[in-house]
Scaffold this motif. Sequence first.
Motif, PDB file in Angstrom:
ATOM      1  N   LEU A  49       0.837  -1.191   0.000  1.00  0.00           N
ATOM      2  CA  LEU A  49       0.000   0.000   0.000  1.00  0.00           C
ATOM      3  C   LEU A  49       0.873   1.243   0.000  1.00  0.00           C
ATOM      4  O   LEU A  49       2.036   1.199   0.404  1.00  0.00           O
ATOM      5  CB  LEU A  49      -0.902   0.010   1.238  1.00  0.00           C
ATOM      6  CG  LEU A  49      -1.755  -1.237   1.466  1.00  0.00           C
ATOM      7  CD1 LEU A  49      -2.549  -1.096   2.762  1.00  0.00           C
ATOM      8  CD2 LEU A  49      -2.683  -1.491   0.290  1.00  0.00           C
ATOM      9  N   ALA A  50       0.300   2.354  -0.435  1.00  0.00           N
ATOM     10  CA  ALA A  50       1.060   3.599  -0.485  1.00  0.00           C
ATOM     11  C   ALA A  50       0.195   4.765  -0.013  1.00  0.00           C
ATOM     12  O   ALA A  50      -0.994   4.838  -0.309  1.00  0.00           O
ATOM     13  CB  ALA A  50       1.551   3.873  -1.902  1.00  0.00           C
ATOM     14  N   PHE A  51       0.825   5.673   0.714  1.00  0.00           N
ATOM     15  CA  PHE A  51       0.209   6.949   1.058  1.00  0.00           C
ATOM     16  C   PHE A  51       0.641   7.954  -0.002  1.00  0.00           C
ATOM     17  O   PHE A  51       1.842   8.182  -0.205  1.00  0.00           O
ATOM     18  CB  PHE A  51       0.652   7.417   2.440  1.00  0.00           C
ATOM     19  CG  PHE A  51       0.032   6.647   3.569  1.00  0.00           C
ATOM     20  CD1 PHE A  51      -1.173   7.064   4.126  1.00  0.00           C
ATOM     21  CD2 PHE A  51       0.642   5.511   4.074  1.00  0.00           C
ATOM     22  CE1 PHE A  51      -1.754   6.360   5.172  1.00  0.00           C
ATOM     23  CE2 PHE A  51       0.072   4.798   5.115  1.00  0.00           C
ATOM     24  CZ  PHE A  51      -1.127   5.225   5.667  1.00  0.00           C
ATOM     25  N   VAL A  63      -7.627  11.742   5.398  1.00  0.00           N
ATOM     26  CA  VAL A  63      -7.104  10.705   4.506  1.00  0.00           C
ATOM     27  C   VAL A  63      -8.259  10.012   3.800  1.00  0.00           C
ATOM     28  O   VAL A  63      -9.206   9.548   4.442  1.00  0.00           O
ATOM     29  CB  VAL A  63      -6.280   9.661   5.291  1.00  0.00           C
ATOM     30  CG1 VAL A  63      -5.643   8.663   4.329  1.00  0.00           C
ATOM     31  CG2 VAL A  63      -5.211  10.346   6.136  1.00  0.00           C
ATOM     32  N   ALA A  64      -8.183   9.915   2.484  1.00  0.00           N
ATOM     33  CA  ALA A  64      -9.193   9.208   1.708  1.00  0.00           C
ATOM     34  C   ALA A  64      -8.781   7.748   1.535  1.00  0.00           C
ATOM     35  O   ALA A  64      -7.599   7.430   1.424  1.00  0.00           O
ATOM     36  CB  ALA A  64      -9.373   9.857   0.339  1.00  0.00           C
ATOM     37  N   VAL A  65      -9.792   6.894   1.503  1.00  0.00           N
ATOM     38  CA  VAL A  65      -9.545   5.468   1.337  1.00  0.00           C
ATOM     39  C   VAL A  65     -10.800   4.845   0.739  1.00  0.00           C
ATOM     40  O   VAL A  65     -11.900   5.389   0.868  1.00  0.00           O
ATOM     41  CB  VAL A  65      -9.189   4.826   2.700  1.00  0.00           C
ATOM     42  CG1 VAL A  65     -10.410   4.731   3.599  1.00  0.00           C
ATOM     43  CG2 VAL A  65      -8.521   3.470   2.526  1.00  0.00           C
ATOM     44  N   GLY A  66     -10.653   3.717   0.064  1.00  0.00           N
ATOM     45  CA  GLY A  66     -11.806   3.035  -0.502  1.00  0.00           C
ATOM     46  C   GLY A  66     -12.579   2.271   0.561  1.00  0.00           C
ATOM     47  O   GLY A  66     -11.998   1.572   1.381  1.00  0.00           O
ATOM     48  N   SER A  67     -13.890   2.381   0.528  1.00  0.00           N
ATOM     49  CA  SER A  67     -14.740   1.686   1.493  1.00  0.00           C
ATOM     50  C   SER A  67     -14.698   0.182   1.264  1.00  0.00           C
ATOM     51  O   SER A  67     -14.746  -0.297   0.133  1.00  0.00           O
ATOM     52  CB  SER A  67     -16.179   2.181   1.364  1.00  0.00           C
ATOM     53  OG  SER A  67     -17.037   1.467   2.226  1.00  0.00           O
ATOM     54  N   GLY A  68     -14.566  -0.569   2.356  1.00  0.00           N
ATOM     55  CA  GLY A  68     -14.572  -2.028   2.256  1.00  0.00           C
ATOM     56  C   GLY A  68     -13.253  -2.634   1.866  1.00  0.00           C
ATOM     57  O   GLY A  68     -13.168  -3.833   1.598  1.00  0.00           O
ATOM     58  N   LEU A 107      -4.781   6.729   0.739  1.00  0.00           N
ATOM     59  CA  LEU A 107      -4.168   5.428   0.978  1.00  0.00           C
ATOM     60  C   LEU A 107      -4.773   4.423   0.010  1.00  0.00           C
ATOM     61  O   LEU A 107      -5.982   4.164   0.038  1.00  0.00           O
ATOM     62  CB  LEU A 107      -4.407   4.976   2.423  1.00  0.00           C
ATOM     63  CG  LEU A 107      -3.914   3.566   2.770  1.00  0.00           C
ATOM     64  CD1 LEU A 107      -2.409   3.430   2.544  1.00  0.00           C
ATOM     65  CD2 LEU A 107      -4.263   3.216   4.216  1.00  0.00           C
ATOM     66  N   GLY A 108      -3.924   3.878  -0.857  1.00  0.00           N
ATOM     67  CA  GLY A 108      -4.405   2.925  -1.849  1.00  0.00           C
ATOM     68  C   GLY A 108      -3.291   2.006  -2.293  1.00  0.00           C
ATOM     69  O   GLY A 108      -2.191   2.005  -1.727  1.00  0.00           O
ATOM     70  N   THR A 154       5.061   3.762   2.341  1.00  0.00           N
ATOM     71  CA  THR A 154       4.487   2.494   1.901  1.00  0.00           C
ATOM     72  C   THR A 154       4.379   1.555   3.092  1.00  0.00           C
ATOM     73  O   THR A 154       5.079   1.708   4.101  1.00  0.00           O
ATOM     74  CB  THR A 154       5.338   1.826   0.799  1.00  0.00           C
ATOM     75  OG1 THR A 154       6.663   1.617   1.294  1.00  0.00           O
ATOM     76  CG2 THR A 154       5.381   2.690  -0.454  1.00  0.00           C
ATOM     77  N   TYR A 155       3.493   0.578   2.950  1.00  0.00           N
ATOM     78  CA  TYR A 155       3.238  -0.351   4.054  1.00  0.00           C
ATOM     79  C   TYR A 155       2.709  -1.645   3.465  1.00  0.00           C
ATOM     80  O   TYR A 155       1.954  -1.627   2.487  1.00  0.00           O
ATOM     81  CB  TYR A 155       2.206   0.254   5.012  1.00  0.00           C
ATOM     82  CG  TYR A 155       2.268  -0.273   6.422  1.00  0.00           C
ATOM     83  CD1 TYR A 155       3.247   0.175   7.314  1.00  0.00           C
ATOM     84  CD2 TYR A 155       1.345  -1.212   6.879  1.00  0.00           C
ATOM     85  CE1 TYR A 155       3.303  -0.303   8.615  1.00  0.00           C
ATOM     86  CE2 TYR A 155       1.389  -1.683   8.187  1.00  0.00           C
ATOM     87  CZ  TYR A 155       2.378  -1.227   9.042  1.00  0.00           C
ATOM     88  OH  TYR A 155       2.432  -1.696  10.340  1.00  0.00           O
ATOM     89  N   SER A 156       3.088  -2.765   4.045  1.00  0.00           N
ATOM     90  CA  SER A 156       2.571  -4.055   3.584  1.00  0.00           C
ATOM     91  C   SER A 156       1.058  -4.095   3.729  1.00  0.00           C
ATOM     92  O   SER A 156       0.512  -3.670   4.755  1.00  0.00           O
ATOM     93  CB  SER A 156       3.181  -5.204   4.392  1.00  0.00           C
ATOM     94  OG  SER A 156       2.449  -6.413   4.174  1.00  0.00           O
TER      95      SER A 156
END
Length: 328
Positions: A165-167, A188-193, A239-240, A260-262
């Motif tokens: 994942l990446a910010f 911070v925006a992120v996809g739902s679910g 974050l996506g 970035t993060y696993s």
Amino acid sequence: MRTTTLWTRTAAATLTLAGSLALAACGNPSEGGSTEVAATSGTRTKINISPDQRRVTTPKVDAIAAKVPAEIRDRGTLKLVTSSDSSAPLNFYANDNKTVIGVETDIAHLVANVLGLKLQPAPASWENIFVGLSSGKFDIGLNNITVTEERKDIYDFATYRKDDLAFEAKKGSGFKVNGPSDVAGKTVAVGSGTNQEKLLVEWSKENEQAGRKPVNIKYYQSQTDTNLALASGRIDLYLGPNPSAAYRAAATGKTEVVGTYSGGGKTIQGLIAATTKKGNGLIQPVAEALNVVIENGTYAKVLDRWGLANEAVSRSEINPPGLPRTNK
């Protein structure tokens, strides 16, 4: 990972930031359209974004093709479902705004090659990807789907990429994200679910428990809307999936990856996998097909052409340990 929005054949449906991103403008017209993105070791790779993809191909392997369930084998087609949200370099529109291209589509073509099947792609919203797989409408999904223990109750998986994942922030934001404290109080925006939403919610709770401000989490209906919010300053970060964030940053020059993060969090490396209905008999030949293309080098060629060599796996695994149900 997940993405959403309707599958629309417009310039706005291609990867956008502050409006439509004219990717073709980044390329050389004599080459049919291309753009450059970061590859491995600081190098750059030129990506063909024209409808004439000149895809990497590989021969049929009869012994593996014979293992495909009879219904699919007799039909002669492999019904692939991918996201209806255009998200480069995973799946997105070529510069003709109608031909779907991307790393997921290329890998699916390689699998179909080995199985001796004609790939029959179809777009769907994130939720309908899983509904369609469960109902049998689709045979297989390649859409940056992360293996999770919860999903393994219903689906079978054959891994083919690491899940990172990446910010993403506006260029020059000065943000650096290494852990929960770095997003305390940020919008911070992120996809739902999505799995990234799960991670962000947990980080927000961790901040509150530590006496820091929670994350102000925002949701948008499409990647286009998210990109516009980032460009306008309505959000600090998005974050996506790392592939899409890295591609946008390189192609537009207006954003940057600031951490970035696993996808698996602290305890496990997240893995992206081809997804089928559990127990339908397809996952074994799919995994074998993936291992053939890993071994013969065509898989590496596909990742290289999309600048994703650093997400390669050495072998496809069936239903490996996935993200824990608690993701802790």
